[in-house]
Design a protein around this motif. Structure first.
Motif, PDB file in Angstrom:
ATOM      1  N   LEU A 106     -17.206 -24.951  17.341  1.00 39.97           N
ATOM      2  CA  LEU A 106     -18.621 -25.293  17.111  1.00 39.97           C
ATOM      3  C   LEU A 106     -18.712 -26.535  16.227  1.00 39.97           C
ATOM      4  N   ASN A 107     -19.731 -27.361  16.495  1.00 38.14           N
ATOM      5  CA  ASN A 107     -19.906 -28.605  15.743  1.00 38.14           C
ATOM      6  C   ASN A 107     -20.762 -28.343  14.500  1.00 38.14           C
ATOM      7  N   GLY A 108     -20.112 -28.361  13.345  1.00 35.71           N
ATOM      8  CA  GLY A 108     -20.802 -28.075  12.080  1.00 35.71           C
ATOM      9  C   GLY A 108     -21.821 -29.124  11.683  1.00 35.71           C
ATOM     10  N   LYS A 109     -21.819 -30.244  12.392  1.00 37.94           N
ATOM     11  CA  LYS A 109     -22.778 -31.317  12.101  1.00 37.94           C
ATOM     12  C   LYS A 109     -23.804 -31.464  13.227  1.00 37.94           C
ATOM     13  N   ALA A 110     -23.871 -30.486  14.105  1.00 43.03           N
ATOM     14  CA  ALA A 110     -24.811 -30.597  15.234  1.00 43.03           C
ATOM     15  C   ALA A 110     -26.223 -30.811  14.696  1.00 43.03           C
ATOM     16  N   ARG A 111     -26.962 -31.656  15.376  1.00 43.45           N
ATOM     17  CA  ARG A 111     -28.300 -31.961  14.896  1.00 43.45           C
ATOM     18  C   ARG A 111     -29.227 -30.749  15.088  1.00 43.45           C
ATOM     19  N   PHE A 112     -29.030 -30.067  16.197  1.00 39.68           N
ATOM     20  CA  PHE A 112     -29.888 -28.920  16.502  1.00 39.68           C
ATOM     21  C   PHE A 112     -29.005 -27.678  16.671  1.00 39.68           C
ATOM     22  N   PRO A 113     -28.854 -26.883  15.615  1.00 37.30           N
ATOM     23  CA  PRO A 113     -27.918 -25.759  15.689  1.00 37.30           C
ATOM     24  C   PRO A 113     -28.222 -24.779  16.816  1.00 37.30           C
ATOM     25  N   GLU A 114     -29.501 -24.554  17.092  1.00 37.99           N
ATOM     26  CA  GLU A 114     -29.815 -23.591  18.162  1.00 37.99           C
ATOM     27  C   GLU A 114     -29.298 -24.074  19.509  1.00 37.99           C
ATOM     28  N   ILE A 115     -29.420 -25.373  19.745  1.00 42.01           N
ATOM     29  CA  ILE A 115     -28.947 -25.926  21.030  1.00 42.01           C
ATOM     30  C   ILE A 115     -27.421 -25.847  21.082  1.00 42.01           C
ATOM     31  N   GLU A 116     -26.779 -26.191  19.963  1.00 40.96           N
ATOM     32  CA  GLU A 116     -25.314 -26.125  19.889  1.00 40.96           C
ATOM     33  C   GLU A 116     -24.823 -24.696  20.189  1.00 40.96           C
ATOM     34  N   CYS A 117     -25.490 -23.720  19.587  1.00 43.53           N
ATOM     35  CA  CYS A 117     -25.057 -22.323  19.733  1.00 43.53           C
ATOM     36  C   CYS A 117     -25.296 -21.814  21.149  1.00 43.53           C
ATOM     37  N   ARG A 118     -26.434 -22.180  21.718  1.00 39.13           N
ATOM     38  CA  ARG A 118     -26.726 -21.732  23.090  1.00 39.13           C
ATOM     39  C   ARG A 118     -25.731 -22.366  24.063  1.00 39.13           C
ATOM     40  N   ALA A 119     -25.436 -23.641  23.854  1.00 38.76           N
ATOM     41  CA  ALA A 119     -24.491 -24.332  24.745  1.00 38.76           C
ATOM     42  C   ALA A 119     -23.093 -23.700  24.649  1.00 38.76           C
ATOM     43  N   TYR A 120     -22.732 -23.265  23.463  1.00 34.81           N
ATOM     44  CA  TYR A 120     -21.412 -22.635  23.260  1.00 34.81           C
ATOM     45  C   TYR A 120     -21.331 -21.336  24.059  1.00 34.81           C
ATOM     46  N   GLU A 121     -22.377 -20.521  23.941  1.00 33.54           N
ATOM     47  CA  GLU A 121     -22.421 -19.267  24.706  1.00 33.54           C
ATOM     48  C   GLU A 121     -22.333 -19.562  26.205  1.00 33.54           C
ATOM     49  N   GLU A 122     -23.084 -20.572  26.640  1.00 40.57           N
ATOM     50  CA  GLU A 122     -23.114 -20.888  28.074  1.00 40.57           C
ATOM     51  C   GLU A 122     -21.748 -21.382  28.549  1.00 40.57           C
ATOM     52  N   LYS A 123     -21.075 -22.115  27.685  1.00 42.91           N
ATOM     53  CA  LYS A 123     -19.759 -22.635  28.068  1.00 42.91           C
ATOM     54  C   LYS A 123     -18.746 -21.494  28.205  1.00 42.91           C
ATOM     55  N   ILE A 124     -18.824 -20.525  27.319  1.00 43.32           N
ATOM     56  CA  ILE A 124     -17.910 -19.370  27.427  1.00 43.32           C
ATOM     57  C   ILE A 124     -18.137 -18.678  28.778  1.00 43.32           C
ATOM     58  N   VAL A 125     -19.403 -18.479  29.117  1.00 39.48           N
ATOM     59  CA  VAL A 125     -19.724 -17.821  30.396  1.00 39.48           C
ATOM     60  C   VAL A 125     -19.250 -18.687  31.568  1.00 39.48           C
ATOM     61  N   SER A 126     -19.450 -20.001  31.452  1.00 38.06           N
ATOM     62  CA  SER A 126     -19.135 -20.879  32.599  1.00 38.06           C
ATOM     63  C   SER A 126     -17.643 -20.916  32.915  1.00 38.06           C
ATOM     64  N   VAL A 127     -16.793 -20.621  31.944  1.00 42.95           N
ATOM     65  CA  VAL A 127     -15.348 -20.611  32.238  1.00 42.95           C
ATOM     66  C   VAL A 127     -14.839 -19.188  32.525  1.00 42.95           C
ATOM     67  N   GLY A 128     -15.769 -18.257  32.636  1.00 46.03           N
ATOM     68  CA  GLY A 128     -15.379 -16.899  33.055  1.00 46.03           C
ATOM     69  C   GLY A 128     -15.163 -15.910  31.927  1.00 46.03           C
ATOM     70  N   GLY A 129     -15.514 -16.276  30.695  1.00 41.72           N
ATOM     71  CA  GLY A 129     -15.362 -15.348  29.558  1.00 41.72           C
ATOM     72  C   GLY A 129     -13.980 -15.438  28.950  1.00 41.72           C
ATOM     73  N   VAL A 130     -13.857 -14.873  27.759  1.00 40.52           N
ATOM     74  CA  VAL A 130     -12.592 -14.968  27.000  1.00 40.52           C
ATOM     75  C   VAL A 130     -11.659 -13.820  27.408  1.00 40.52           C
ATOM     76  N   ASP A 131     -10.409 -14.179  27.702  1.00 37.64           N
ATOM     77  CA  ASP A 131      -9.414 -13.160  28.081  1.00 37.64           C
ATOM     78  C   ASP A 131      -8.855 -12.437  26.866  1.00 37.64           C
ATOM     79  N   LEU A 132      -8.533 -13.194  25.830  1.00 33.48           N
ATOM     80  CA  LEU A 132      -7.875 -12.606  24.645  1.00 33.48           C
ATOM     81  C   LEU A 132      -8.362 -13.358  23.417  1.00 33.48           C
ATOM     82  N   TRP A 133      -8.911 -12.623  22.447  1.00 34.03           N
ATOM     83  CA  TRP A 133      -9.449 -13.272  21.249  1.00 34.03           C
ATOM     84  C   TRP A 133      -8.799 -12.643  20.024  1.00 34.03           C
ATOM     85  N   VAL A 134      -8.234 -13.480  19.160  1.00 31.69           N
ATOM     86  CA  VAL A 134      -7.658 -12.973  17.907  1.00 31.69           C
ATOM     87  C   VAL A 134      -8.690 -13.107  16.793  1.00 31.69           C
TER      88      VAL A 134
END
Ligand code: F6R
Length: 249
Positions: A106-134
């Motif tokens: 996540l970009n700690g300097k994002a101008r619009f945190p809500e947009i940054e966070c939503r885009a992050y969620e969407e990107k996780i979904v777009s690559v099929g979800g996380v297989d293994l998370w530590v």
């Protein structure tokens, strides 16, 4: 033991790291296009060194892997030596052949945190979800920066850090004084983490024993965020003996 959490107790932190590294390298060997989730903090450092060593020894390539990190301090850019982007580059990414453009923090300097966070969620979904998370765990039971009280269905968002987390991260391992620690962070939510197909939580040392006992043997409650993993279908806690010392036998 409450819930489904599988517990593996190791003789020490080095064995924890070897087990964790074994899981990651195996995951990538079996599925070279794996989507991996990473954490920062002191606990996974040894595991990252082991992943790099094992991947090299066993010739397992991370070139097709995509990764997502749990969180980032709000206000720090990726060049700051306390940012989690910097940590990941130094501790892991530069030691394996993962492609920098496939690593997501996540970009700690994002101008619009809500947009940054939503885009992050969407990107996780777009690559099929996380297989293994530590994951690691805070002394107060937090996972990522989901502090006590975080809802089970929370998603990536801007959060405030508790005093306990600020104190833990300014004990000299990272920041030297509490005043330097950012008060907020962008953090994946408990819902985001629970969506991963496989979770592994690492904990070492006596300071984590209370949080681990509550997470594994206590109630399923937002008061102890890690307890919200109890009904995950594939969640393993890998602990050293000290971190496991308060578990029910
Ligand atoms: C870091 C993170 C945190 C840490 C936790 C434990 O990305 O999400 O939840 O895992 O604060 O930190 P250490 O390992 O430094 O004790």
């Amino acid at each position: 033991m409450a819930g489904n959490i599988k517990v593996v107790v190791c003789k020490d932190a080095d064995e924890v790291a070897r087990k964790c590294a074994g899981m990651f390298v195996e995951q990538v060997r079996n599925k070279p296009t794996s989507v991996l989730g990473f954490a920062t903090g002191s606990t996974p450092e040894k595991s990252y060194a082991q992943i790099a060593k094992l991947a090299k020894a066993e010739k397992v390539s991370f070139a097709k892997v995509t990764s997502f990190n749990l969180d980032e301090y709000w206000g720090l850019d990726g060049d700051h030596d306390q940012s989690y982007r910097y940590f990941m580059n130094e501790q892991l990414f530069k030691h394996i052949d993962i492609r920098p453009w496939n690593t997501n923090v996540l970009n700690g300097k994002a101008r619009f945190p809500e947009i940054e966070c939503r885009a992050y969620e969407e990107k996780i979904v777009s690559v099929g979800g996380v297989d293994l998370w530590v994951l690691g765990i805070g002394n107060n039971g937090h996972i990522a920066f989901n502090e006590p009280g975080s809802p089970v269905d929370s998603r990536t968002r801007l959060v405030s850090l508790t005093q306990s987390t600020i104190d833990a991260n300014s004990d000299g391992r990272f920041f030297k004084v509490a005043a330097e620690v950012p008060r907020c962070a962008l953090s994946t939510g408990i819902g985001t983490i629970r969506d991963a197909r496989k979770l592994v939580l690492l904990a070492t040392g006596a300071k984590k024993a209370d949080a681990i006992a509550k997470a594994v043997d206590g109630a399923f409650t937002p008061d102890v965020p890690a307890s919200l993993l109890q009904d995950h279908p594939d969640c393993t806690f890998i602990l050293d003996q000290e971190a496991a010392s308060k578990l029910k036998k």
